[in-house]
Design a protein around this motif. Structure first.
Motif, short mmCIF file in Angstrom:
data_model
loop_
_atom_site.label_atom_id
_atom_site.label_comp_id
_atom_site.label_asym_id
_atom_site.label_seq_id
_atom_site.Cartn_x
_atom_site.Cartn_y
_atom_site.Cartn_z
N GLN A 389 82.77 116.44 -9.84
CA GLN A 389 83.35 115.58 -10.30
C GLN A 389 83.12 114.40 -10.95
N SER A 390 81.50 114.42 -11.40
CA SER A 390 81.71 113.29 -12.40
C SER A 390 81.49 113.50 -13.59
N MET A 391 82.07 114.84 -13.97
CA MET A 391 82.49 115.46 -15.52
C MET A 391 84.03 115.36 -15.95
N ARG A 392 84.72 115.40 -14.99
CA ARG A 392 86.24 115.17 -15.37
C ARG A 392 86.91 114.52 -15.92
N LYS A 393 86.12 113.48 -16.47
CA LYS A 393 87.55 112.13 -17.24
C LYS A 393 86.66 111.87 -18.59
N ALA A 394 87.45 111.17 -18.88
CA ALA A 394 86.55 110.85 -20.40
C ALA A 394 85.46 109.92 -19.79
N PRO A 395 84.33 109.21 -20.75
CA PRO A 395 84.22 110.17 -21.87
C PRO A 395 83.38 111.43 -21.73
N ILE A 396 83.37 111.22 -20.91
CA ILE A 396 82.27 112.82 -19.85
C ILE A 396 82.64 114.14 -20.24
N GLN A 397 84.37 115.01 -20.10
CA GLN A 397 84.62 115.26 -20.27
C GLN A 397 84.96 116.08 -21.37
N GLY A 398 83.61 117.25 -21.98
CA GLY A 398 84.08 118.05 -23.25
C GLY A 398 82.81 117.61 -23.85
N ASN A 399 81.88 116.85 -23.38
CA ASN A 399 81.25 115.74 -24.44
C ASN A 399 79.37 116.29 -24.19
N ILE A 400 79.70 117.25 -23.25
CA ILE A 400 78.14 117.35 -22.76
C ILE A 400 78.09 119.00 -22.42
N ILE A 401 76.30 119.31 -22.79
CA ILE A 401 76.91 121.18 -22.60
C ILE A 401 75.35 121.08 -22.20
N ALA A 402 75.96 121.56 -20.49
CA ALA A 402 74.59 122.00 -20.13
C ALA A 402 74.28 123.08 -18.80
N LYS A 403 73.10 123.08 -18.11
CA LYS A 403 72.64 123.66 -17.05
C LYS A 403 73.33 123.31 -15.95
N SER A 404 73.63 123.19 -14.97
CA SER A 404 73.56 122.55 -13.09
C SER A 404 72.65 123.38 -12.26
N GLY A 405 71.93 122.90 -11.59
CA GLY A 405 71.05 123.41 -10.45
C GLY A 405 71.16 123.16 -9.40
N SER A 406 71.53 123.22 -7.82
CA SER A 406 71.38 122.43 -6.97
C SER A 406 70.85 123.61 -5.92
N LEU A 407 70.17 122.54 -4.65
CA LEU A 407 69.72 123.10 -3.74
C LEU A 407 69.12 122.22 -2.31
N TYR A 408 69.22 122.76 -2.24
CA TYR A 408 68.90 121.38 -0.55
C TYR A 408 68.05 120.44 -1.02
N GLY A 409 69.00 118.93 -1.14
CA GLY A 409 68.16 117.83 -1.90
C GLY A 409 67.86 117.51 -3.12
N SER A 410 68.41 118.86 -4.00
CA SER A 410 68.41 118.62 -5.30
C SER A 410 69.34 118.80 -5.96
N TYR A 411 69.51 117.95 -7.03
CA TYR A 411 70.69 118.01 -7.64
C TYR A 411 70.30 118.06 -9.50
N ASN A 412 70.20 118.90 -9.91
CA ASN A 412 70.73 118.65 -10.98
C ASN A 412 70.55 119.07 -12.42
N MET A 413 70.48 118.61 -13.74
CA MET A 413 71.58 119.09 -15.40
C MET A 413 70.23 119.41 -16.24
N ALA A 414 70.47 120.04 -16.79
CA ALA A 414 69.49 120.04 -18.56
C ALA A 414 70.33 120.93 -19.23
N GLY A 415 70.57 120.14 -20.70
CA GLY A 415 71.88 119.99 -21.77
C GLY A 415 71.24 119.58 -22.76
N PHE A 416 72.42 119.55 -23.45
CA PHE A 416 73.05 118.41 -25.12
C PHE A 416 74.04 117.81 -24.73
N GLY A 417 73.85 116.06 -25.51
CA GLY A 417 74.80 115.74 -25.24
C GLY A 417 75.78 115.75 -27.02
#
Length: 472
Positions: A389-417
């Protein structure tokens, strides 16, 4: 304001300067954020970078890097059939992509080149791995679903069987299982209305047994179309041996001896009859990272343990191998990190955001040899980030390459702008733990706090990546 903090402050901790998007997260949550230029010329943004967080599926970046460094691009899994005097051995290597049709093709090759009679025993060799098939810290309540399928040397059909459940007008349910899956599924679940479900808080529940039997109970809201189900195979050895028996019958291959699970102890001279190769490592990693495939990650981890320590692979020696490989070949010290699997599924994994930055920087600096950045999802474009949801629109769409990760209570992302040319220009890590928002009112839909936070943070990441002066 954000750019001012980044470009003019000198290594300022953002805990000392309020970063507005953090206010969107519920009280009690803890966040570690890092954003820094790949050029090393811009100042950094850091919050809580010394804390340990569950990496969740961002851990797959660590696993992927270790696999690239240790196994190399020509690595592939091989499943083979060999003849040993009167006996025949099918050797399983932990190929996480091996399918029923691949096994059928192997047996058909045997029948064509040898005979349709095996005069001795048929051994199903599963000795490539040892130890637990599920890592410590995998919750019991998700072990029946396919994203937590067991990691086993004898892996077939992704250790996952598909079925579907139908609601019926008389208040009961029924289950459909394709005939080729040797599993048993029963249902006592009731069909209820949505208001009835809300009034009773009755949900669909699943109980599994070691003989690949599944029992559904509880309630299912009435629906016009069947609900697809994916069951994690609880006993991969039983499942595979039953599939083998079915294929032998289908191909009219007779075994005069016994079908034996395990390695043939007497080391007779063997003759290779047929073999099946998986795709090579780059293709495996592309699937693993883009689809966040836990089974590929965990089987690769055990394979790393087997290769590095020259013994059957396990979660224990696999995670230790990952640490040793990254230390000796990339100078990345994971000695204080807690790793118990390679997928990030375990709640017991812990690492620092700063360590993840080191992994990302090494991947970027050596991308010409590694080619891992292209294997990662792109925001709003492909893989696990296509519909985020947070990445589907400009200016974010297409401008980040990253690996997501989620568990109960955890929401992570690691990558490149990415810069305006689409090239990595910054590194970021987002580790959020203890995220427990208020339960939303279905009558008053509100965008999730984590989505609000991510959209604000990633806008800043994109702005930073596309406006910073590379030559400063």
């Amino acid at each position: 304001m954000f750019k001012f903090y980044l470009l003019t402050a000198s290594l300022i901790s953002c805990s000392a300067l309020a970063y507005a998007p953090l206010d969107k997260l519920p009280g009690g949550s803890s966040t570690s954020l890092i954003l820094e230029s790949l050029s090393g010329l811009s100042n950094e943004m850091k919050t809580n970078s010394d804390g340990f967080y569950p990496p969740a599926s961002t851990l797959k970046l660590v696993t992927a890097l270790a696999a690239k460094l240790e196994l190399g691009d020509d690595f592939h899994y091989t499943t083979s059939i060999v003849r040993s005097n009167r006996d025949v051995v099918i050797s399983f290597s932990g190929d996480p992509t091996l399918q029923r049709e691949d096994l059928k093709s192997l047996l058909a090759q045997y029948a064509k080149s040898q005979s349709r009679t095996i005069n001795g025993n048929l051994y199903l060799d599963n000795s490539a791995y040892t130890g637990y098939q599920r890592a410590v810290g995998w919750p019991w309540d998700i072990l029946g679903v396919c994203y937590s399928a067991p990691s086993s040397a004898m892996t077939l059909d992704s250790n996952c069987a598909q079925a579907s459940i139908y609601t019926k007008d008389n208040g009961t349910t029924r289950v459909y299982i394709p005939a080729h899956y040797p599993i048993d599924v029963t249902t006592t679940a009731a069909t209820v209305t949505r208001s009835g479900q809300k009034a009773t808080q009755c949900d669909l529940e699943l109980i599994t047994t070691p003989d690949n039997a599944y029992k559904l109970s509880g309630c299912l809201v009435e629906r016009k179309k069947p609900l697809p189900l994916k069951f994690a195979i609880q006993n991969p050895e039983l499942y595979t041996s039953q599939v083998v028996s079915s294929l032998l019958k289908e191909l009219k291959i007779q075994v005069k001896g016994d079908v034996i699970l395990g390695k043939k102890e007497k080391a007779d001279k063997t003759t290779l009859v047929a073999s099946h190769r998986s795709e090579k490592l780059p293709e495996l990693l592309d699937t693993m990272l883009k689809k966040s495939d836990n089974l590929i990650a965990d089987n690769l981890t055990k394979t790393l343990g087997a290769t590095f320590y020259v013994q059957p692979g396990s979660f224990n020696n696999g995670t230790e191998a990952i640490k040793q490989i990254l230390l000796t070949k990339a100078n990345i010290d994971l000695s204080k990190a807690q790793l118990v699997d390679g997928s990030g599924l375990s709640r017991n994994n812990r690492m620092k955001s700063q360590t993840m930055v080191q992994v990302l920087r090494y991947i970027w600096e050596n991308d010409q040899q590694l080619n891992l950045i292209d294997a990662m999802p792109t925001s709003g474009t492909n893989g696990t980030l296509k519909y985020r949801q947070s990445m589907r629109k400009a200016p974010i769409q297409g401008n980040i390459i990253a690996k997501s990760g989620s568990l109960y209570g955890s929401y992570n992302m690691a990558g490149f702008g990415l810069d305006k040319s689409g090239n990595p220009n910054s590194i970021f890590v987002q580790f959020v733990r203890d995220y427990f928002p208020k339960k939303p009112d279905p009558d008053k839909p509100v965008e999730a706090p984590i989505t609000q936070f991510e959209r604000a943070f990633y806008k800043d990441v994109v702005e930073f990546s596309q406006t910073q002066n590379k030559s400063q």
